[in-house]
Design an enzyme around this catalytic site. Sequence first.
Site, PDB file in Angstrom:
ATOM      1  N   GLU A  70       0.828  -1.145  -0.026  1.00 31.57           N
ATOM      2  CA  GLU A  70       0.179  -0.116  -0.135  1.00 31.57           C
ATOM      3  C   GLU A  70       0.690   1.275   0.059  1.00 31.57           C
ATOM      4  O   GLU A  70       0.632   2.066   1.012  1.00 31.57           O
ATOM      5  CB  GLU A  70      -0.756  -0.129   1.251  1.00 31.57           C
TER       6      GLU A  70
ATOM      7  N   GLY B 169       1.703   4.908  -0.703  1.00 26.56           N
ATOM      8  CA  GLY B 169       1.169   6.351  -1.005  1.00 26.56           C
ATOM      9  C   GLY B 169       2.151   7.390  -1.322  1.00 26.56           C
ATOM     10  O   GLY B 169       2.498   7.831  -2.577  1.00 26.56           O
TER      11      GLY B 169
ATOM     12  N   CYS C 162      -1.930  34.304  10.014  1.00 26.85           N
ATOM     13  CA  CYS C 162      -1.447  34.542  11.125  1.00 26.85           C
ATOM     14  C   CYS C 162      -1.169  33.697  12.219  1.00 26.85           C
ATOM     15  O   CYS C 162      -2.072  33.616  13.252  1.00 26.85           O
ATOM     16  CB  CYS C 162      -2.902  35.477  11.770  1.00 26.85           C
ATOM     17  N   GLU C 163      -0.194  32.948  11.868  1.00 36.95           N
ATOM     18  CA  GLU C 163       0.415  31.936  12.925  1.00 36.95           C
ATOM     19  C   GLU C 163       2.087  32.086  12.614  1.00 36.95           C
ATOM     20  O   GLU C 163       2.442  31.851  11.517  1.00 36.95           O
ATOM     21  CB  GLU C 163       0.048  30.596  12.424  1.00 36.95           C
TER      22      GLU C 163
END
Length: 421
Positions: free
Chosen positions: A275, A277, A346-347
Amino acid sequence: MDHFLYRDGQLCAEDVPVAEIAAAVGTPVYVYSTATLLRHFRLFDEALAWGPHLVCYAMKAASNQAILKTLAEAGAGMDVVSGGEYARARAAGVPGDRIVFSGVGKTRAEIRTALEGGIRQFNIESEPEMRAISEVASELGVVAPVTVRVNPDVDAKTHAKIATGKSENKFGIPIAKAREVYAEAAALPGLKVVGIDVHIGSQLTELEPFAMAYRKVAELTEALRGDGHEITRLDLGGGLGIPYTRSNEAPPLPVEYGAMIERELGHLGCEIEIEPGRLIAGNAGILVSEVIYLKEGEGRNFLILDAAMNDLIRPAMYEAHHDIVPVIEPEAGLEQSPFDIVGPVCESGDTFAKGRMMPALGAGDLVAFRSAGAYGAVMSSEYNTRALIPEVLVKGDQFAVIRRRPSFEEIINRDSLPEWL
Ligand SMILES: *Cc1c(COP(=O)(O)O)cnc(C)c1O
């Protein structure tokens, strides 16, 4: 290897100049390369060619239907982790018998949808979930093919937020308890045990943790066969890492991974499912952004981009590194200086890179984040009422918008006001 290279001084996606896409579609924008997606899928497919296998793309990495269809047409199955992903895979034309359903909290509604639409197998993550799958299948008068995801308690040696194979993680059933759980599964009327599932984490850069987990799976296969279970499939999960920088040590190649699987598990005669990704989509996508301002601060200079943490959250969430390159190739030997590369949100966490050495850039210049194809667009949000950015797929000299940018009106109109306002 990918297909984002400079040609005649211009960064290109396959045969298309990235600047041309930016001019046509606007920025920020995700751009994917068909040739890179297919190349990575085929590397896995060929690495397992020694026996029966199915490469089930973990579509949570990048789930646009155009990407799914590209891979499905090449023969990929899908690994889904929600009812929404199941619906998307089916909408992209993936047949149910090529879809495996993973995830720790499958709801009864999701289980029902998958059973009605067709499913290759459920990877069971807990005993309550096992009973729920049996009940829903019995209500529908069908039998659900299942594996049990075992937690092998190995250290994947990756970032804590993407490690899943230690006993303290929420995933799977402790391998020591597996025989007991398989005994119950075999006794439940709605289930047919078909194999074993394991997935120990993401962005693994060594083979040894995989090999340790797979050795435990081999032992368990023999034990379960001894108990009378028919174990015909081994789902080995995803997790093989990609190089995020050009300089760091190269993670193992799919061909080495496939050879290790043959060594550890080949003698069991099982069909192998994997699997992957990140390794399929990661280096098949870039995020293209425009510099809005060059802000010269005290002791440091900021490149303020039109892309932000809501578009690509990996640096804020996993302290992830992305190479950031100018779309116009800098002249060889050009002087570089350090920049903090930030978005407009705004961070303080909205910082893509600190002190990154870059050539002189200014407002209006385009940059590309490399290796942004996996866990990029799919993890984006509308934080700060910033629209989800468009996705573009390139194939040779063609490109197409595969998800358009919504208007602010569309976004705002999803709110509805209560009648008292
Ligand atoms: C996330 C996930 C994958 C894919 O992991 P990659 O690191 O992207 O290859 C595969 N299987 C399961 C169950 C997952 O949760």
